[in-house]
Design an enzyme around this catalytic site. Structure first.
Site, PDB file in Angstrom:
ATOM      1  N   SER A   1      -1.816   9.318  -3.524  1.00 31.89           N
ATOM      2  CA  SER A   1      -2.916   8.673  -3.460  1.00 31.89           C
ATOM      3  C   SER A   1      -3.167   8.083  -2.397  1.00 31.89           C
ATOM      4  O   SER A   1      -4.027   6.996  -2.098  1.00 31.89           O
ATOM      5  CB  SER A   1      -1.074   7.474  -4.149  1.00 31.89           C
ATOM      6  OG  SER A   1      -0.691   7.346  -2.635  1.00 31.89           O
TER       7      SER A   1
ATOM      8  N   LYS B   1       1.120   3.914   3.173  1.00 34.09           N
ATOM      9  CA  LYS B   1      -0.941   3.423   2.554  1.00 34.09           C
ATOM     10  C   LYS B   1      -0.900   3.145   3.717  1.00 34.09           C
ATOM     11  O   LYS B   1      -0.828   3.394   4.926  1.00 34.09           O
ATOM     12  CB  LYS B   1      -0.109   3.266   1.112  1.00 34.09           C
ATOM     13  CG  LYS B   1       0.826   3.063   0.245  1.00 34.09           C
ATOM     14  CD  LYS B   1       0.116   3.881  -1.247  1.00 34.09           C
ATOM     15  CE  LYS B   1       0.690   4.420  -1.878  1.00 34.09           C
ATOM     16  NZ  LYS B   1       0.668   4.781  -2.828  1.00 34.09           N
TER      17      LYS B   1
END
Length: 238
Positions: free
Chosen positions: A50, A120
């Site tokens: 991701s 993230k």
């Protein structure tokens, strides 16, 4: 009659033997490692793609605990955080051997881990408003379009053809979303393949209820560097 009883070993000499023992050295090394990871820095293995290409699956990274102990995360920081309850999946529990290996891995910083952590990039900080997209397809925070050169794989957006006003709406679009106090909105750099804060909001009508935030208390550390593999070590994170 001669007394052949051996004199008692002085207590200081016995303590000296304990200190010189290899077992003592190993225990001390484990304690030092545990303290360093608890208060200073902690290594992690990137669990998914991701954050590609900034971080690739399997990269070993180092998270700085000190920075988050003395200040709050800022927009653009890459952070490691414990997976919030709202983000959890129905993954099968680890067996006894895997759990034991994970305990060792968490202690020494290498090998499998029992810590369910994600990595993230911070996009929205407490009190900010995040939306996508600008007329050029950019994420906006408090009305200011972000320059995100680190994003290489974004969702399709064509101004005037497939955008936030077209039908159908571009799947890149979301928001505006108000970030609550004490929470953060995070996104993956691999926007087209990231189960992040806005994964349930894309292409949908404006709503904060669709967003998944990260609580400040779940933040573990700010990523400072890639340390493995060597050909990617200490590469840029922004």
């Amino acid at each position: 009659m001669t007394d052949r009883t051996s004199p008692p070993v002085p207590r200081a000499r016995g303590w000296r033997r304990v200190r010189r023992s290899p077992v003592t050295h190993v225990i001390a090394a484990f304690i030092v490692l545990a303290l360093v990871q608890l208060f200073l820095v902690k290594p992690f293995q990137v669990p998914s793609e991701s954050m590609s290409p900034t971080l690739e699956t399997g990269d070993r990274i180092v998270a700085d605990r000190i920075s988050l102990a003395v200040s709050d995360p800022a927009q653009g920081d890459v952070v490691v955080f414990s997976r919030p309850d709202a983000w959890k999946t129905d993954a099968a529990p680890h067996g006894a051997l895997r759990t034991a290996a994970g305990w060792v891995g968490d202690l020494v910083g290498f090998g499998p881990s029992n810590l369910d952590a994600l990595v993230k990039r911070v996009v929205g900080t407490p009190g900010s408003t995040v939306r996508c997209c600008s007329t050029e397809g950019q994420v906006e925070v408090d009305g200011v379009a972000l320059d995100e050169d680190y994003v290489r794989n974004d969702l399709p957006f064509i101004a005037g053809q497939l955008d936030c006003e077209s039908a159908p709406t571009s799947s890149r679009c979301f928001g505006p979303i108000d970030v609550p106090e004490g929470h953060y909105l995070v996104m993956g750099d691999n926007r087209a393949n990231s189960a992040d804060s806005v994964v349930g909001c894309r292409g949908a009508p404006a709503s904060t209820d669709c967003a998944r935030f990260v609580d400040r208390a779940d933040m573990i550390g700010e990523v400072r560097a890639i340390v493995w593999p060597l050909d990617r070590a200490f590469g840029p994170l922004d």
